[in-house]
Design an enzyme around this catalytic site. Sequence first.
Site, PDB file in Angstrom:
ATOM      1  N   CYS A 167       0.811  -1.221   0.000  1.00 18.90           N
ATOM      2  CA  CYS A 167       0.000   0.000   0.000  1.00 18.90           C
ATOM      3  C   CYS A 167       0.847   1.275   0.000  1.00 18.90           C
ATOM      4  O   CYS A 167       0.577   2.196  -0.769  1.00 18.90           O
ATOM      5  CB  CYS A 167      -0.962  -0.008   1.184  1.00 18.90           C
ATOM      6  SG  CYS A 167      -0.273  -0.723   2.686  1.00 18.90           S
TER       7      CYS A 167
ATOM      8  N   HIS B  38      -2.647   6.195   4.774  1.00 18.14           N
ATOM      9  CA  HIS B  38      -1.207   6.232   5.017  1.00 18.14           C
ATOM     10  C   HIS B  38      -0.661   7.587   4.556  1.00 18.14           C
ATOM     11  O   HIS B  38      -1.028   8.075   3.482  1.00 18.14           O
ATOM     12  CB  HIS B  38      -0.490   5.144   4.214  1.00 18.14           C
ATOM     13  CG  HIS B  38      -0.743   3.749   4.694  1.00 18.14           C
ATOM     14  ND1 HIS B  38      -1.335   3.455   5.896  1.00 18.14           N
ATOM     15  CD2 HIS B  38      -0.450   2.553   4.120  1.00 18.14           C
ATOM     16  CE1 HIS B  38      -1.400   2.136   6.043  1.00 18.14           C
ATOM     17  NE2 HIS B  38      -0.875   1.570   4.974  1.00 18.14           N
TER      18      HIS B  38
END
Length: 370
Positions: free
Chosen positions: A135, A275
């Site tokens: 990711c 994130h």
Amino acid sequence: MKRVGLIGWRGMVGSVLMQRMLEERDFDLIEPVFFTTSNVGGQGPEVGKDIAPLKDAYSIDELKTLDVILTCQGGDYTSEVFPKLREAGWQGYWIDAASSLRMEDDAVIVLDPVNRKVIDQALDAGTRNYIGGNCTVSLMLMALGGLFDAGLVEWMSAMTYQAASGAGAQNMRELLKQMGAAHASVADDLANPASAILDIDRKVAETLRSEAFPTEHFGAPLGGSLIPWIDKELPNGQSREEWKAQAETNKILARFKNPIPVDGICVRVGAMRCHSQALTIKLNKDVPLTDIEGLISQHNPWVKLVPNHREVSVRELTPAAVTGTLSVPVGRLRKLNMGSQYLGAFTVGDQLLWGAAEPLRRMLRILLER
């Protein structure tokens, strides 16, 4: 119409994938076949067309009938089923969110806004395995793809601020439980304007350190704290998450002969599903900042350049602003004191969308359009 098997569609990444496929009307273009590991014969999801009862995700005979398998069931499932399926002679396309096959020679890591040429070449060459990337790596490349495309990156350091979602659904729940426990320990004090903040802080610290604090999944407090390690420990002192940065970046870009050094420290913070990354980029030549901004902002439709000013950065360059969207903002862009070839940047992206589900969904569309 291609028969597409969907496995792991109830989990967190799978649920986001299903939502996106419904939004983009992907089910109109396929014959979907839904699989289960626990409820064979049960009712499948509502996707706007008739579908058969749920099939057994471990049945090689059922899986062999498919043109494409799209799985978010996890690495253990892939490790068990994939080799058996290929050994049984299945020649279909395997699209997978799990990391198990990511670094295999006969697999391509998919992130088509960044490596569509690599994907097309692999399809032409007969490659059948297409795997979603890590990711943080995918989100970093979505943000800075323009610089990599232009061949300007000599090396890069990525310091990450990673959300609870990257560790799983139970971890997201635990973060909220931790926040709740911390608040509950001082709720009465907070309601009293005369209470001293240092007393409140001491009580919160005691709560975070107490045996009763919910840390079953993270193994440490995250709410009100952070965890400076993600994934396994490697002999060279890196975490496995940190190792992925260079390994996967270069595989996505098909830079096998002259890899770009990428390293950093990966940290878990108390965000839910976005994130963030603070990036230091060493450029291989001095490029004006305006040119850099142009390269970044024109690379793909999802990257969003945030001007390097306080107000707009605080408003737009945060997990709270980005969560649930396909936007990948990048800001804090400036030349650093180390010299004119050193660039600072900060980027945020949804770990479940461009970080996981969206590249898989788009890989399916690429197959359907061929």
